[in-house]
Structures are given as structure tokens and as C-alpha cells.
Design a protein around this motif. Structure first.
Motif, PDB file in Angstrom:
ATOM      1  N   HIS A  49     -11.132   0.293   3.042  1.00  0.00           N
ATOM      2  CA  HIS A  49      -9.906  -0.377   2.625  1.00  0.00           C
ATOM      3  C   HIS A  49      -9.585  -1.469   3.637  1.00  0.00           C
ATOM      4  O   HIS A  49      -9.536  -1.208   4.847  1.00  0.00           O
ATOM      5  CB  HIS A  49      -8.749   0.619   2.538  1.00  0.00           C
ATOM      6  CG  HIS A  49      -7.432   0.000   2.175  1.00  0.00           C
ATOM      7  ND1 HIS A  49      -7.205  -0.612   0.954  1.00  0.00           N
ATOM      8  CD2 HIS A  49      -6.260  -0.106   2.874  1.00  0.00           C
ATOM      9  CE1 HIS A  49      -5.965  -1.057   0.908  1.00  0.00           C
ATOM     10  NE2 HIS A  49      -5.372  -0.775   2.069  1.00  0.00           N
ATOM     11  N   GLU A  50      -9.363  -2.665   3.160  1.00  0.00           N
ATOM     12  CA  GLU A  50      -9.105  -3.802   4.040  1.00  0.00           C
ATOM     13  C   GLU A  50      -7.747  -3.685   4.722  1.00  0.00           C
ATOM     14  O   GLU A  50      -6.795  -3.119   4.164  1.00  0.00           O
ATOM     15  CB  GLU A  50      -9.164  -5.117   3.253  1.00  0.00           C
ATOM     16  CG  GLU A  50     -10.554  -5.477   2.747  1.00  0.00           C
ATOM     17  CD  GLU A  50     -11.568  -5.662   3.869  1.00  0.00           C
ATOM     18  OE1 GLU A  50     -11.168  -6.172   4.946  1.00  0.00           O
ATOM     19  OE2 GLU A  50     -12.739  -5.312   3.660  1.00  0.00           O
ATOM     20  N   TYR A  51      -7.652  -4.213   5.913  1.00  0.00           N
ATOM     21  CA  TYR A  51      -6.421  -4.146   6.690  1.00  0.00           C
ATOM     22  C   TYR A  51      -5.358  -5.057   6.093  1.00  0.00           C
ATOM     23  O   TYR A  51      -5.599  -6.230   5.818  1.00  0.00           O
ATOM     24  CB  TYR A  51      -6.700  -4.560   8.135  1.00  0.00           C
ATOM     25  CG  TYR A  51      -5.527  -4.356   9.062  1.00  0.00           C
ATOM     26  CD1 TYR A  51      -5.037  -3.084   9.323  1.00  0.00           C
ATOM     27  CD2 TYR A  51      -4.901  -5.439   9.682  1.00  0.00           C
ATOM     28  CE1 TYR A  51      -3.963  -2.871  10.165  1.00  0.00           C
ATOM     29  CE2 TYR A  51      -3.833  -5.254  10.536  1.00  0.00           C
ATOM     30  CZ  TYR A  51      -3.356  -3.964  10.772  1.00  0.00           C
ATOM     31  OH  TYR A  51      -2.288  -3.771  11.610  1.00  0.00           O
ATOM     32  N   GLU A  52      -4.155  -4.519   5.886  1.00  0.00           N
ATOM     33  CA  GLU A  52      -3.047  -5.292   5.332  1.00  0.00           C
ATOM     34  C   GLU A  52      -1.831  -5.254   6.254  1.00  0.00           C
ATOM     35  O   GLU A  52      -0.705  -5.538   5.832  1.00  0.00           O
ATOM     36  CB  GLU A  52      -2.657  -4.767   3.948  1.00  0.00           C
ATOM     37  CG  GLU A  52      -3.760  -4.879   2.907  1.00  0.00           C
ATOM     38  CD  GLU A  52      -3.281  -4.546   1.500  1.00  0.00           C
ATOM     39  OE1 GLU A  52      -2.059  -4.696   1.243  1.00  0.00           O
ATOM     40  OE2 GLU A  52      -4.117  -4.153   0.672  1.00  0.00           O
ATOM     41  N   GLY A  53      -2.051  -4.889   7.507  1.00  0.00           N
ATOM     42  CA  GLY A  53      -0.947  -4.761   8.441  1.00  0.00           C
ATOM     43  C   GLY A  53      -0.514  -3.306   8.541  1.00  0.00           C
ATOM     44  O   GLY A  53      -1.094  -2.418   7.911  1.00  0.00           O
TER      45      GLY A  53
ATOM     46  N   ASN B 112       4.313  -1.161   3.547  1.00  0.00           N
ATOM     47  CA  ASN B 112       4.538  -1.793   2.257  1.00  0.00           C
ATOM     48  C   ASN B 112       4.038  -0.900   1.123  1.00  0.00           C
ATOM     49  O   ASN B 112       2.845  -0.624   1.010  1.00  0.00           O
ATOM     50  CB  ASN B 112       3.826  -3.151   2.228  1.00  0.00           C
ATOM     51  CG  ASN B 112       4.124  -3.930   0.960  1.00  0.00           C
ATOM     52  OD1 ASN B 112       4.884  -3.474   0.110  1.00  0.00           O
ATOM     53  ND2 ASN B 112       3.529  -5.101   0.849  1.00  0.00           N
TER      54      ASN B 112
ATOM     55  N   GLU C  98       1.033  -1.749  -1.186  1.00  0.00           N
ATOM     56  CA  GLU C  98      -0.358  -1.541  -0.782  1.00  0.00           C
ATOM     57  C   GLU C  98      -0.946  -0.279  -1.413  1.00  0.00           C
ATOM     58  O   GLU C  98      -2.165  -0.137  -1.533  1.00  0.00           O
ATOM     59  CB  GLU C  98      -0.449  -1.433   0.748  1.00  0.00           C
ATOM     60  CG  GLU C  98      -1.866  -1.311   1.280  1.00  0.00           C
ATOM     61  CD  GLU C  98      -1.921  -1.220   2.792  1.00  0.00           C
ATOM     62  OE1 GLU C  98      -3.029  -0.997   3.330  1.00  0.00           O
ATOM     63  OE2 GLU C  98      -0.858  -1.358   3.444  1.00  0.00           O
TER      64      GLU C  98
ATOM     65  N   ARG D 105      -3.725  -0.411  -4.195  1.00  0.00           N
ATOM     66  CA  ARG D 105      -4.998  -0.950  -3.702  1.00  0.00           C
ATOM     67  C   ARG D 105      -5.722   0.093  -2.860  1.00  0.00           C
ATOM     68  O   ARG D 105      -6.950   0.237  -2.940  1.00  0.00           O
ATOM     69  CB  ARG D 105      -4.736  -2.218  -2.887  1.00  0.00           C
ATOM     70  CG  ARG D 105      -4.233  -3.381  -3.735  1.00  0.00           C
ATOM     71  CD  ARG D 105      -4.130  -4.670  -2.933  1.00  0.00           C
ATOM     72  NE  ARG D 105      -3.037  -4.639  -1.962  1.00  0.00           N
ATOM     73  CZ  ARG D 105      -1.772  -4.954  -2.239  1.00  0.00           C
ATOM     74  NH1 ARG D 105      -1.432  -5.288  -3.477  1.00  0.00           N
ATOM     75  NH2 ARG D 105      -0.831  -4.921  -1.301  1.00  0.00           N
TER      76      ARG D 105
END
Length: 254
Positions: free
Chosen positions: A144-148, A152, A155, A158
Motif C-alpha cells: 500500500h502506497e504511503y499517503e501520510g 484520513n 484512505e 484504497r
């Protein structure tokens, strides 16, 4: 923060109490292995019963301090449903609640920020099939890509989509995650994933050419794992781990 003066054993069902004891043991084992991160990261477990309730650590306690009675019961939004006098970090439940809500088989979700896990999470190729211990996570691994920082709620879908039906996930630039039908299974999965990451970082430090395991072997590993664990998964080793905790410090059962 001190541990509770009085056990809540008699105010919950026997099934919930057993889940509490196992989850507290899991927190202590994570600390014993050095996979904790001060008071951060979480392990959550579904409370037996029709309600969508879960147990998670009291915010501010070290993993080595967690007891069965100090665990906090929350709903899918991280709201406390049984007041035991301990706070919870709702933001820390974001990742866990997404998986528990989407996966009926997610009895336990375990998340860590270990150095080896974060190191592998920063690598473009992720976890490599380098060792026998890496076979288990490589056979059921998602990214899973980093989204901070996970604050949130947007997220969540996803994250769930990336995880799919897998039991292992590498959160890019962040850490590791395992999903088990039970607490013992999630712990066994994390043991395999963390050890595989440690082995990879050590192998890469030699600056020698690395030999990858044939993908055909990786594809057949799930059936082999069933044979090795006699179909019991994490339950095969769990009683021995509890005996070890009892010898060292049985207060996790308080």
C-alpha cells in the motif's frame, strides 16, 4: 499510567476475557521481541459476539505494560463502548477499522514500525524471496502506497483494495501489517514477515550478489505451511509462547 487496580474479568464474558488475555500476551510478546515503537502502533482483535466491537491498547501505555483489563473496547469508529478509565487513540484505529470492517476473517490485525520492516518498505522491490522464512509472506503479500499519517478516512477503501484477501502487507515508507483469523495466527505471520525483513537487510549489507528463490517454489508454499504447522497455524506455537510469558511475567493476565 498505571495498570488497573482491579481485574474486569468478571464484568465481561468468558470468551471476551480469553481474547483479552491472548491480546495482552501478544502485546507483551511484541515487546519481548523488540518490535514495539514506544507507545505507538497497535494490535486489534475482534471481540467474540454479534457486535462489531474490538479490543485495542490504551493510548499511552508501553506494550510491556499491557494487561487483559487495560485493553479498551471500541466500535468500528474507535469510540469507547465500555469505559475502563483508559483512553484510546481513534486516529491509530484508522487502518485497523478499515480491515476489520471489510474482512470478516480479520480476527486480529497487527501493525509494527520496526527498523527492518521500514527499511524493506522503502525498497522499490519490496520483500525479496531470499530465505525459507520469506516464503510464507511472499505467498500472500500486498503493498500500500504511503499517503501520510493514517488520519484520513478516505484512505480506507484504497488500503482495503490493496490488501485484498492477502494476510501480509507492507505499508510503503511506513511499516508492516499482518491479518490473522486469530491472535496467534497474526503473531505467527508477523514473526515470519519481520524475520524475513531482518534477513533481507542483513543479506543486503554483505554487498554480495543475492540468490532469489524460484517463483515456482513460492507458489507452492501455502500447502507446505499447512503440513509444517499440522493445520494449526499459529495455535501450534502459541501455548509454548504463553508458558514462556508465564515464566517471565504473568501479569499480562491481570
Amino acid at each position: 499510567m498505571n495498570t488497573p487496580e482491579k481485574s474486569i474479568k468478571h464484568s465481561v464474558s468468558p470468551e471476551e476475557w480469553q481474547t483479552r488475555v491472548n491480546l495482552a500476551a501478544c502485546y507483551r510478546l511484541i515487546a519481548k521481541h523488540g518490535w514495539d515503537d514506544l507507545i505507538f502502533t497497535h494490535i486489534s482483535a475482534r471481540v467474540p459476539g454479534p457486535e462489531e466491537h474490538f479490543l485495542i491498547n490504551a493510548y499511552g501505555m508501553l506494550f510491556e505494560e499491557i494487561t487483559a483489563s487495560s485493553l479498551v473496547k471500541v466500535d468500528l469508529h474507535g469510540n469507547i463502548v465500555q469505559d475502563t478509565g483508559y483512553p484510546v487513540n481513534p486516529a491509530g484505529f484508522t487502518i485497523h477499522s478499515a480491515i476489520h470492517e471489510a474482512r470478516a476473517d480479520a480476527g486480529c490485525v497487527l501493525h509494527t514500525h520496526t527498523r527492518a520492516g521500514i527499511a524493506v518498505s522503502t525498497q522499490e522491490d519490496g520483500l525479496l524471496p531470499l530465505s525459507q522464512i520469506s516464503m510464507l509472506p511472499c505467498s500472500s503479500l500486498a503493498y500500500h502506497e504511503y499517503e501520510g499519517i493514517a488520519l484520513n478516512g478516505e484512505e480506507k477503501p484504497r488500503l482495503v483494495a490493496d490488501l485484498g484477501t492477502n494476510n501480509f502487507m507492507i505499508l510503503r515508507n511506513h511499516g508492516l501489517l499482518t491479518v490473522g483469523q486469530s491472535i496467534p495466527e497474526a503473531f505467527l505471520f508477523m514473526y515470519a514477515l519481520e524475520t524475513a525483513c531482518q534477513t533481507q537487510v542483513m543479506a543486503q549489507s554483505t554487498q554480495q550478489s543475492l540468490r532469489l528463490i524460484d517463483p515456482r517454489i513460492v507458489a507452492g508454499v501455502k500447502a507446505q505451511v499447512q503440513l509444517v504447522t499440522k493445520g494449526m497455524g499459529g495455535d501450534l506455537a502459541w501455548p509454548a509462547l504463553l508458558r514462556k510469558l508465564d515464566r517471565l511475567d504473568p501479569s499480562y493476565k491481570d
